[in-house]
Design an enzyme around this catalytic site. Structure first.
Site, short mmCIF file in Angstrom:
data_model
loop_
_atom_site.label_atom_id
_atom_site.label_comp_id
_atom_site.label_asym_id
_atom_site.label_seq_id
_atom_site.Cartn_x
_atom_site.Cartn_y
_atom_site.Cartn_z
N PRO A 88 0.82 -1.22 0.00
CA PRO A 88 0.00 0.00 0.00
C PRO A 88 0.85 1.27 0.00
CG PRO A 88 -0.72 -1.55 1.70
CD PRO A 88 0.58 -2.05 1.19
N GLU A 116 1.85 -8.54 8.28
CA GLU A 116 1.89 -7.07 8.39
C GLU A 116 2.88 -6.48 7.39
OE1 GLU A 116 -0.82 -8.05 10.42
OE2 GLU A 116 -0.51 -5.89 10.24
N ARG A 153 -1.83 -7.86 -21.48
CA ARG A 153 -2.79 -7.41 -22.50
C ARG A 153 -2.14 -6.49 -23.51
NH1 ARG A 153 -8.15 -7.68 -21.45
NH2 ARG A 153 -8.52 -5.77 -22.58
N ASP A 168 -8.93 -0.12 -25.95
CA ASP A 168 -9.22 0.01 -24.51
C ASP A 168 -9.24 1.48 -24.15
OD1 ASP A 168 -7.75 -2.87 -22.82
OD2 ASP A 168 -9.50 -2.57 -24.10
#
Ligand SMILES: NC(=O)c1ccc(NCc2cccc(O)c2)nc1
Length: 243
Positions: A88, A116, A153, A168
């Site tokens: 994160p 963690e 992709r 896209d």
């Protein structure tokens, strides 16, 4: 394009890679993913990968050694690679970064933490820290799969219809236009007549307008450096909305 994934749950990665676009790309050999089980790089009988945190506190921290042993084993082939830690705290992933990774053509080595997190000293062996969004997951595996899927992709031949990679919407920086298929009417909801007209020029214009409508509504932040043509369509749209 080659990918390597370091994880304690190799099956999580492997099962995703059996299906769909990514599965076919791997079968075609236009991409390759090697998955390494961190526990294979432990030295103790219990194949331990985590330990209690220095400084106390709840939860467990992943030890550095298994990651270090795995990276040393992997890097012994001397091939240039970009080692990415999924967390994160990382730089926010986007289509632009997917293109950046694809163009760099380096093997992407993806480190998946659990618990963690991983002992901070892992940073000495990491080139980049990437986050797929502002939320905490129970492991980096889903984030690793997001990177693999979005980059695969982009490889020519990965998608059945070459155009759809270019098409896209995120490739053009906007949100997508609405899509319809049979039946023509469902629960009283009809497919827009323009899409049944066969007038491909008008359909393309309608799709651009609807993509701009969706972008204006949900992601106005993406509406920057528009072409003159797009600006004209957006102005039309705004005058319609303000009628
Ligand atoms: N937003 C993300 O990309 C993301 C990535 C990983 C994750 N959990 C595993 C983890 C958690 C903390 C540190 C660490 O090194 C790994 N959660 C969310």
């Amino acid at each position: 394009m080659k990918f390597e994934v370091l994880t304690i749950f190799p099956e999580v990665i492997e099962c995703y890679l059996k299906h769909g676009v990514v599965g076919r790309a791997l079968n075609k050999g236009i991409a390759e993913v090697k998955v390494y089980n961190l526990r294979d790089f432990t030295t103790d009988r219990h194949r331990k990968v985590d330990d209690y945190p220095y400084g106390g506190g709840a939860g467990m921290v992943m030890q550095i050694e298994p990651f270090y042993n795995a990276l040393r084993h992997i890097k012994s082939d001397g091939i240039p690679r970009k080692v990415i830690l999924l967390s994160p705290q990382g730089r926010r992933f986007s289509q632009r970064i997917a293109k950046e990774f694809y163009k760099e053509e380096k093997t992407l080595t993806l480190i998946c933490g659990r618990y963690e997190g991983i002992d901070e000293r892992i940073k000495a062996f990491v080139d980049e820290e990437i986050s797929i969004g502002d939320y905490v997951l129970s492991g980096g595996e889903l984030a690793a799969l997001v990177i693999i899927d979005s980059v695969v992709r982009l490889i020519p031949g990965a998608l059945g219809d070459e155009l759809s990679a270019e098409e896209d919407s995120f490739m053009k920086g906007f949100l997508d236009y609405p899509h319809y298929t049979r039946p023509e009417e469902f629960e009283g909801m009809r497919v827009p007549d323009i899409l049944l007209s066969g007038d491909h020029k008008k359909i393309a214009l309608w799709r651009k307008k609807e993509a701009l409508r969706n972008t204006l509504k949900n992601r106005p932040d993406l509406l920057k450096n528009l072409s003159a043509e797009d600006m004209k369509i957006l102005k039309e749209l705004c005058s319609e909305i303000n009628k």
